[in-house]
Design a protein around this motif. Structure first.
Motif, PDB file in Angstrom:
ATOM      1  N   PHE A 108       0.781  -1.434   0.027  1.00 46.16           N
ATOM      2  CA  PHE A 108      -0.068   0.090  -0.031  1.00 46.16           C
ATOM      3  C   PHE A 108       0.923   1.240  -0.199  1.00 46.16           C
ATOM      4  N   ASP A 109       0.402   2.259  -0.470  1.00 45.96           N
ATOM      5  CA  ASP A 109       1.187   3.572  -0.368  1.00 45.96           C
ATOM      6  C   ASP A 109       0.404   4.489   0.693  1.00 45.96           C
ATOM      7  N   GLN A 110       1.225   5.577   0.756  1.00 48.54           N
ATOM      8  CA  GLN A 110       0.587   6.706   1.837  1.00 48.54           C
ATOM      9  C   GLN A 110      -0.919   6.921   1.818  1.00 48.54           C
ATOM     10  N   LYS A 111      -1.234   7.313   0.743  1.00 51.50           N
ATOM     11  CA  LYS A 111      -2.768   7.633   0.171  1.00 51.50           C
ATOM     12  C   LYS A 111      -3.755   6.458   0.932  1.00 51.50           C
ATOM     13  N   GLN A 112      -3.414   5.331   0.383  1.00 49.71           N
ATOM     14  CA  GLN A 112      -4.052   4.227   0.707  1.00 49.71           C
ATOM     15  C   GLN A 112      -4.197   4.012   2.411  1.00 49.71           C
ATOM     16  N   LEU A 113      -3.102   3.961   2.774  1.00 48.21           N
ATOM     17  CA  LEU A 113      -3.092   4.204   4.511  1.00 48.21           C
ATOM     18  C   LEU A 113      -3.593   4.863   5.056  1.00 48.21           C
ATOM     19  N   ILE A 114      -3.856   6.070   4.704  1.00 50.52           N
ATOM     20  CA  ILE A 114      -4.355   7.298   5.268  1.00 50.52           C
ATOM     21  C   ILE A 114      -5.940   7.084   5.238  1.00 50.52           C
ATOM     22  N   SER A 115      -6.398   6.901   4.102  1.00 48.38           N
ATOM     23  CA  SER A 115      -7.765   6.634   3.723  1.00 48.38           C
ATOM     24  C   SER A 115      -8.323   5.506   4.679  1.00 48.38           C
ATOM     25  N   ALA A 116      -7.371   4.258   4.569  1.00 49.87           N
ATOM     26  CA  ALA A 116      -7.946   3.189   5.372  1.00 49.87           C
ATOM     27  C   ALA A 116      -8.181   3.526   7.044  1.00 49.87           C
ATOM     28  N   ILE A 117      -7.113   4.402   7.460  1.00 51.15           N
ATOM     29  CA  ILE A 117      -7.308   4.820   8.814  1.00 51.15           C
ATOM     30  C   ILE A 117      -8.449   5.629   9.050  1.00 51.15           C
ATOM     31  N   LYS A 118      -8.607   6.535   8.166  1.00 50.26           N
ATOM     32  CA  LYS A 118      -9.969   7.562   8.367  1.00 50.26           C
ATOM     33  C   LYS A 118     -11.289   6.547   8.295  1.00 50.26           C
ATOM     34  N   LEU A 119     -11.476   5.745   7.327  1.00 50.11           N
ATOM     35  CA  LEU A 119     -12.447   4.800   7.097  1.00 50.11           C
ATOM     36  C   LEU A 119     -12.566   4.067   8.305  1.00 50.11           C
ATOM     37  N   ALA A 120     -11.658   3.419   9.052  1.00 48.43           N
ATOM     38  CA  ALA A 120     -11.543   2.843  10.254  1.00 48.43           C
ATOM     39  C   ALA A 120     -12.267   3.293  11.437  1.00 48.43           C
ATOM     40  N   MET A 121     -11.726   4.799  11.464  1.00 44.54           N
ATOM     41  CA  MET A 121     -12.330   5.516  12.427  1.00 44.54           C
ATOM     42  C   MET A 121     -13.870   6.040  12.303  1.00 44.54           C
ATOM     43  N   SER A 122     -14.250   6.084  11.091  1.00 43.23           N
ATOM     44  CA  SER A 122     -15.552   6.426  11.102  1.00 43.23           C
ATOM     45  C   SER A 122     -16.661   5.129  11.336  1.00 43.23           C
ATOM     46  N   LYS A 123     -16.078   4.129  10.664  1.00 42.85           N
ATOM     47  CA  LYS A 123     -16.736   2.535  10.967  1.00 42.85           C
ATOM     48  C   LYS A 123     -16.815   2.199  12.575  1.00 42.85           C
TER      49      LYS A 123
END
Length: 227
Positions: A108-123
């Protein structure tokens, strides 16, 4: 001192370092665990803001760590990102859609990592039922058992509501049939007995609803695979 702690559980040093370097500067501390057992100890001992969990780990697999976390009402509130190089390894155990955690495929790249973290926090903020089945894949493997459970629970409910009905008493399982004479009629039961029956019916209905939800997810998963 960092107010937020992020735990990265991965047996590969490169991945742990990569996550640390990709995270933007902020008021947080990155903790690292090289196996599932060490990771679970961190989860139990530290107050974490996020868990990044590799699915395949030594000593204790990511699946086992996931089960431990989901079994604890407080721990399952922590935002969770599950990582794997093969998504099917995860979907074999947990069916999609992933409602309460986010999946991050490797590499994964940085963009994918940050996106995954944001989605995890929302879920993690989504409301969850009190009883959560750990690993929806269990429902896939045991869908026949789940179907029978719903059918049996539905059959038992009328006999509890109307203990005096001869048909329900005759067709019930031995334990229900034997219990019927003890409560010949609702009218003759005490308030405590009626209350207990009502509580059992409420619990039973909640279990039925949970099983129906699992079956709906199983059907949706199968339809996706068929397409």
């Amino acid at each position: 001192m960092a107010s937020n702690k992020i735990l990265v559980i991965d047996d590969t040093t490169v991945v742990r370092v990569k996550v640390r370097e990709m995270l933007p500067p902020g008021n947080f501390e990155v903790l690292e665990a090289k196996d599932g057992l060490e990771g679970l100890n961190f989860i139990l001992q530290e107050k974490l803001s996020l868990i990044m969990l590799d699915f395949l780990l030594p000593k204790m697999s990511g699946w086992e760590v996931f089960q431990q976390v989901q079994a604890n009402p407080e721990l399952r509130k922590i935002p969770l990102v599950i990582m794997s190089g093969r998504k099917e390894e995860v979907t074999e155990k947990i069916t999609e859609p992933f409602e309460y955690f986010e999946f991050l495929g490797k590499p994964f790249d940085q963009k994918q990592l940050i996106s995954a973290i944001k989605l995890a926090m929302s879920k993690a903020k989504l409301p969850r039922p009190e009883l959560v089945a750990v690993g929806a894949a269990t429902a896939v493997k045991n869908s026949t058992f789940s179907t029978l459970s719903v059918a049996n629970a539905t059959a038992v409910a009328p006999s509890v509501a109307n203990p005096a009905m001869p048909t329900a008493a005759n067709n019930a399982t031995p334990s229900v049939a034997n219990a019927a004479p003890a409560t010949p009629s609702v009218a003759g039961a005490s308030n405590a007995e009626i209350k207990a029956l009502n509580e059992k019916m409420v619990t039973m209905q909640a279990e039925i609803d949970g099983l129906k939800k699992q079956l709906t997810q199983v059907v949706a998963f199968i339809k996706q695979k068929i397409k």
